[in-house]
Design a protein around this motif. Structure first.
Motif, PDB file in Angstrom:
ATOM      1  N   VAL A  58       0.812  -1.223   0.000  1.00 16.32           N
ATOM      2  CA  VAL A  58       0.000   0.000   0.000  1.00 16.32           C
ATOM      3  C   VAL A  58       0.842   1.269   0.000  1.00 16.32           C
ATOM      4  CG1 VAL A  58      -1.908  -1.166   1.148  1.00 16.32           C
ATOM      5  CG2 VAL A  58      -0.221   0.054   2.525  1.00 16.32           C
ATOM      6  N   GLY A  59       2.174   1.114   0.026  1.00 19.36           N
ATOM      7  CA  GLY A  59       3.055   2.266  -0.085  1.00 19.36           C
ATOM      8  C   GLY A  59       3.387   2.970   1.215  1.00 19.36           C
ATOM      9  N   LEU A  60       3.079   2.334   2.348  1.00 18.48           N
ATOM     10  CA  LEU A  60       3.399   2.946   3.633  1.00 18.48           C
ATOM     11  C   LEU A  60       4.886   2.824   3.954  1.00 18.48           C
ATOM     12  CD1 LEU A  60       0.333   1.781   5.771  1.00 18.48           C
ATOM     13  CD2 LEU A  60       0.771   4.068   4.834  1.00 18.48           C
ATOM     14  N   THR A  61       5.526   1.808   3.404  1.00 18.32           N
ATOM     15  CA  THR A  61       6.967   1.634   3.592  1.00 18.32           C
ATOM     16  C   THR A  61       7.630   1.444   2.241  1.00 18.32           C
ATOM     17  OG1 THR A  61       6.691  -0.774   3.885  1.00 18.32           O
ATOM     18  CG2 THR A  61       6.719   0.582   5.874  1.00 18.32           C
ATOM     19  N   SER A  62       8.915   1.777   2.188  1.00 22.88           N
ATOM     20  CA  SER A  62       9.675   1.594   0.946  1.00 22.88           C
ATOM     21  C   SER A  62      10.367   0.239   0.979  1.00 22.88           C
ATOM     22  CB  SER A  62      10.701   2.713   0.797  1.00 22.88           C
ATOM     23  OG  SER A  62      11.590   2.721   1.904  1.00 22.88           O
ATOM     24  N   GLY A  63      11.089  -0.064  -0.071  1.00 21.83           N
ATOM     25  CA  GLY A  63      11.794  -1.340  -0.132  1.00 21.83           C
ATOM     26  C   GLY A  63      11.306  -2.164  -1.305  1.00 21.83           C
ATOM     27  N   SER A  64      12.043  -3.205  -1.604  1.00 17.19           N
ATOM     28  CA  SER A  64      11.722  -4.064  -2.738  1.00 17.19           C
ATOM     29  C   SER A  64      10.571  -5.009  -2.390  1.00 17.19           C
ATOM     30  CB  SER A  64      12.954  -4.880  -3.134  1.00 17.19           C
ATOM     31  OG  SER A  64      12.619  -5.872  -4.084  1.00 17.19           O
ATOM     32  N   LEU A  65       9.473  -4.898  -3.138  1.00 13.56           N
ATOM     33  CA  LEU A  65       8.326  -5.769  -2.924  1.00 13.56           C
ATOM     34  C   LEU A  65       8.686  -7.219  -3.235  1.00 13.56           C
ATOM     35  CD1 LEU A  65       5.346  -6.153  -2.258  1.00 13.56           C
ATOM     36  CD2 LEU A  65       4.806  -5.609  -4.646  1.00 13.56           C
ATOM     37  N   ILE A  66       9.492  -7.408  -4.281  1.00 11.44           N
ATOM     38  CA  ILE A  66       9.901  -8.764  -4.652  1.00 11.44           C
ATOM     39  C   ILE A  66      10.680  -9.413  -3.513  1.00 11.44           C
ATOM     40  CG2 ILE A  66      11.296 -10.138  -6.249  1.00 11.44           C
ATOM     41  CD1 ILE A  66      10.700  -8.107  -8.410  1.00 11.44           C
ATOM     42  N   SER A  67      11.588  -8.661  -2.905  1.00 11.47           N
ATOM     43  CA  SER A  67      12.370  -9.191  -1.791  1.00 11.47           C
ATOM     44  C   SER A  67      11.479  -9.565  -0.614  1.00 11.47           C
ATOM     45  CB  SER A  67      13.409  -8.157  -1.332  1.00 11.47           C
ATOM     46  OG  SER A  67      14.351  -7.912  -2.346  1.00 11.47           O
ATOM     47  N   ASN A  68      10.507  -8.710  -0.319  1.00 10.60           N
ATOM     48  CA  ASN A  68       9.585  -8.991   0.774  1.00 10.60           C
ATOM     49  C   ASN A  68       8.774 -10.254   0.517  1.00 10.60           C
ATOM     50  OD1 ASN A  68      10.255  -6.884   2.474  1.00 10.60           O
ATOM     51  ND2 ASN A  68       8.771  -5.473   1.597  1.00 10.60           N
ATOM     52  N   VAL A  69       8.291 -10.394  -0.720  1.00 13.56           N
ATOM     53  CA  VAL A  69       7.488 -11.567  -1.081  1.00 13.56           C
ATOM     54  C   VAL A  69       8.333 -12.840  -0.985  1.00 13.56           C
ATOM     55  CG1 VAL A  69       6.285 -12.725  -2.966  1.00 13.56           C
ATOM     56  CG2 VAL A  69       5.875 -10.299  -2.540  1.00 13.56           C
ATOM     57  N   LEU A  70       9.551 -12.787  -1.515  1.00 13.43           N
ATOM     58  CA  LEU A  70      10.421 -13.958  -1.493  1.00 13.43           C
ATOM     59  C   LEU A  70      10.779 -14.378  -0.070  1.00 13.43           C
ATOM     60  CD1 LEU A  70      12.916 -13.266  -4.433  1.00 13.43           C
ATOM     61  CD2 LEU A  70      11.192 -15.058  -4.314  1.00 13.43           C
ATOM     62  N   GLN A  71      11.180 -13.390   0.736  1.00 15.05           N
ATOM     63  CA  GLN A  71      11.593 -13.717   2.098  1.00 15.05           C
ATOM     64  C   GLN A  71      10.426 -14.215   2.936  1.00 15.05           C
ATOM     65  OE1 GLN A  71      13.049 -10.538   4.733  1.00 15.05           O
ATOM     66  NE2 GLN A  71      14.670 -11.925   5.364  1.00 15.05           N
ATOM     67  N   LEU A  72       9.333 -13.458   2.945  1.00 15.40           N
ATOM     68  CA  LEU A  72       8.193 -13.848   3.765  1.00 15.40           C
ATOM     69  C   LEU A  72       7.545 -15.120   3.246  1.00 15.40           C
ATOM     70  CD1 LEU A  72       6.282 -13.231   6.089  1.00 15.40           C
ATOM     71  CD2 LEU A  72       4.924 -11.822   4.537  1.00 15.40           C
ATOM     72  N   GLY A  73       7.391 -15.210   1.920  1.00 12.05           N
ATOM     73  CA  GLY A  73       6.777 -16.406   1.341  1.00 12.05           C
ATOM     74  C   GLY A  73       7.574 -17.666   1.635  1.00 12.05           C
ATOM     75  N   GLY A  74       8.899 -17.592   1.440  1.00 15.87           N
ATOM     76  CA  GLY A  74       9.744 -18.752   1.700  1.00 15.87           C
ATOM     77  C   GLY A  74       9.717 -19.167   3.157  1.00 15.87           C
ATOM     78  N   ARG A  75       9.801 -18.197   4.049  1.00 18.38           N
ATOM     79  CA  ARG A  75       9.796 -18.512   5.475  1.00 18.38           C
ATOM     80  C   ARG A  75       8.453 -19.063   5.933  1.00 18.38           C
ATOM     81  NH1 ARG A  75      12.988 -13.902   8.931  1.00 18.38           N
ATOM     82  NH2 ARG A  75      15.065 -14.149   8.023  1.00 18.38           N
ATOM     83  N   LEU A  76       7.361 -18.504   5.395  1.00 22.39           N
ATOM     84  CA  LEU A  76       6.036 -18.992   5.775  1.00 22.39           C
ATOM     85  C   LEU A  76       5.845 -20.445   5.359  1.00 22.39           C
ATOM     86  CD1 LEU A  76       3.611 -15.999   5.043  1.00 22.39           C
ATOM     87  CD2 LEU A  76       4.016 -17.108   7.244  1.00 22.39           C
ATOM     88  N   VAL A  77       6.279 -20.775   4.148  1.00 28.95           N
ATOM     89  CA  VAL A  77       6.154 -22.156   3.675  1.00 28.95           C
ATOM     90  C   VAL A  77       6.953 -23.102   4.578  1.00 28.95           C
ATOM     91  CG1 VAL A  77       6.766 -23.743   1.806  1.00 28.95           C
ATOM     92  CG2 VAL A  77       5.674 -21.562   1.276  1.00 28.95           C
ATOM     93  N   VAL A  78       8.197 -22.717   4.874  1.00 24.48           N
ATOM     94  CA  VAL A  78       9.047 -23.564   5.717  1.00 24.48           C
ATOM     95  C   VAL A  78       8.477 -23.669   7.129  1.00 24.48           C
ATOM     96  CG1 VAL A  78      11.333 -23.820   6.760  1.00 24.48           C
ATOM     97  CG2 VAL A  78      11.131 -23.081   4.383  1.00 24.48           C
ATOM     98  N   ALA A  79       8.060 -22.532   7.692  1.00 24.32           N
ATOM     99  CA  ALA A  79       7.585 -22.522   9.075  1.00 24.32           C
ATOM    100  C   ALA A  79       6.264 -23.262   9.246  1.00 24.32           C
ATOM    101  CB  ALA A  79       7.442 -21.080   9.567  1.00 24.32           C
ATOM    102  N   LEU A  80       5.332 -23.057   8.328  1.00 20.53           N
ATOM    103  CA  LEU A  80       3.993 -23.626   8.491  1.00 20.53           C
ATOM    104  C   LEU A  80       3.882 -25.072   8.026  1.00 20.53           C
ATOM    105  CD1 LEU A  80       1.768 -20.588   7.414  1.00 20.53           C
ATOM    106  CD2 LEU A  80       2.453 -21.280   9.714  1.00 20.53           C
ATOM    107  N   LEU A  81       4.677 -25.444   7.022  1.00 19.15           N
ATOM    108  CA  LEU A  81       4.549 -26.799   6.463  1.00 19.15           C
ATOM    109  C   LEU A  81       5.633 -27.770   6.923  1.00 19.15           C
ATOM    110  CD1 LEU A  81       3.543 -26.028   2.760  1.00 19.15           C
ATOM    111  CD2 LEU A  81       2.060 -26.472   4.730  1.00 19.15           C
ATOM    112  N   PHE A  82       6.795 -27.246   7.317  1.00 17.00           N
ATOM    113  CA  PHE A  82       7.909 -28.147   7.595  1.00 17.00           C
ATOM    114  C   PHE A  82       8.460 -28.037   9.013  1.00 17.00           C
ATOM    115  CE2 PHE A  82       7.787 -27.401   3.048  1.00 17.00           C
ATOM    116  CZ  PHE A  82       7.838 -28.694   2.541  1.00 17.00           C
ATOM    117  N   MET A  83       7.983 -27.060   9.775  1.00 21.55           N
ATOM    118  CA  MET A  83       8.384 -26.972  11.175  1.00 21.55           C
ATOM    119  C   MET A  83       7.225 -27.451  12.038  1.00 21.55           C
ATOM    120  SD  MET A  83      10.517 -23.380  11.493  1.00 21.55           S
ATOM    121  CE  MET A  83      12.112 -23.187  10.688  1.00 21.55           C
ATOM    122  N   TYR A  84       7.460 -28.495  12.800  1.00 20.49           N
ATOM    123  CA  TYR A  84       6.417 -29.084  13.638  1.00 20.49           C
ATOM    124  C   TYR A  84       7.082 -29.753  14.833  1.00 20.49           C
ATOM    125  CZ  TYR A  84       8.059 -32.853  10.614  1.00 20.49           C
ATOM    126  OH  TYR A  84       8.864 -33.715   9.909  1.00 20.49           O
TER     127      TYR A  84
END
Length: 204
Positions: A58-84
């Motif tokens: 929404v433009g409240l913060t600056s930074g690379s959107l692609i980087s945010n998607v990659l980092q958060l997406g990758g971590r969410l997949v690992v944390a939610l599906l493979f950490m138990y």
């Protein structure tokens, strides 16, 4: 309003990731290697970081959107599906310790931007923490071969590696920009001091 919300969010992230790191250290000291509480808190913290992504979109913060998607997406997949609970502790802590330290540094930097220590750590610690974290993610994902199958696991690991290279390159670029800006600021400070009336030679 956004500034206050951002301040609370940054402080909560710093406290949360510090708590995770503390739990890992406690398990290592006690030799119990229990993962349940650690995994639960990691998942909560990763889900809460969707705030970062929404703020970026929404433009409240600056930074690379692609980087945010990659980092958060990758971590969410690992944390939610493979950490138990019950996942190999030695694999889990590689990723969790690297994530925790990286986030503690990142949110400390956001909260105390004028602190030279956090600035230095922000633009240098990633060179070690990112590879360690990615290795931990790969090892954690590898523990679920029997559940997801070889093709799915290897495909995800390939994505994590490629995403890791991209993130590393992004941080190297940010480090270079930060170094150049620091050099410019130092030159300006020297010039200002040299032009200050206090530093001007007196005329007899």
């Amino acid at each position: 309003m956004f500034g206050f919300v951002s301040l609370v969010y940054n402080a909560a992230q710093l406290i949360g990731w510090s708590a995770i790191l503390g739990l890992v250290i406690l398990e290592l000291v006690n030799g119990t290697e229990k993962t349940g509480q650690i995994v639960w808190l990691v998942q909560v913290m990763q889900i809460s970081q969707t705030y970062d992504l929404i703020s970026n979109i929404v433009g409240l913060t600056s930074g690379s959107l692609i980087s945010n998607v990659l980092q958060l997406g990758g971590r969410l997949v690992v944390a939610l599906l493979f950490m138990y609970e019950g996942v190999c502790f030695c694999c889990l802590i590689n990723a969790v310790i690297a994530w925790s330290l990286a986030e503690i540094i990142r949110f400390s930097y956001y909260l105390f931007k004028n602190n030279s220590l956090f600035k230095t750590l922000r633009y240098n610690a990633f060179m070690v923490l990112y590879p360690v974290g990615i290795l931990g993610e790969l090892r954690t994902v590898n523990q679920s071969l029997a559940v997801y199958g070889d093709i799915q696991i290897r495909g995800l690991q390939t994505i994590l590696i490629l995403g890791g290279f991209f993130m590393y390159a992004q941080m190297l670029n940010a480090k270079s920009k930060h170094s150049k800006q620091t050099a410019v600021d130092q030159k300006q400070n020297v010039k200002q001091r040299s032009n200050s009336p206090v530093n001007r030679p007196k005329r007899e």
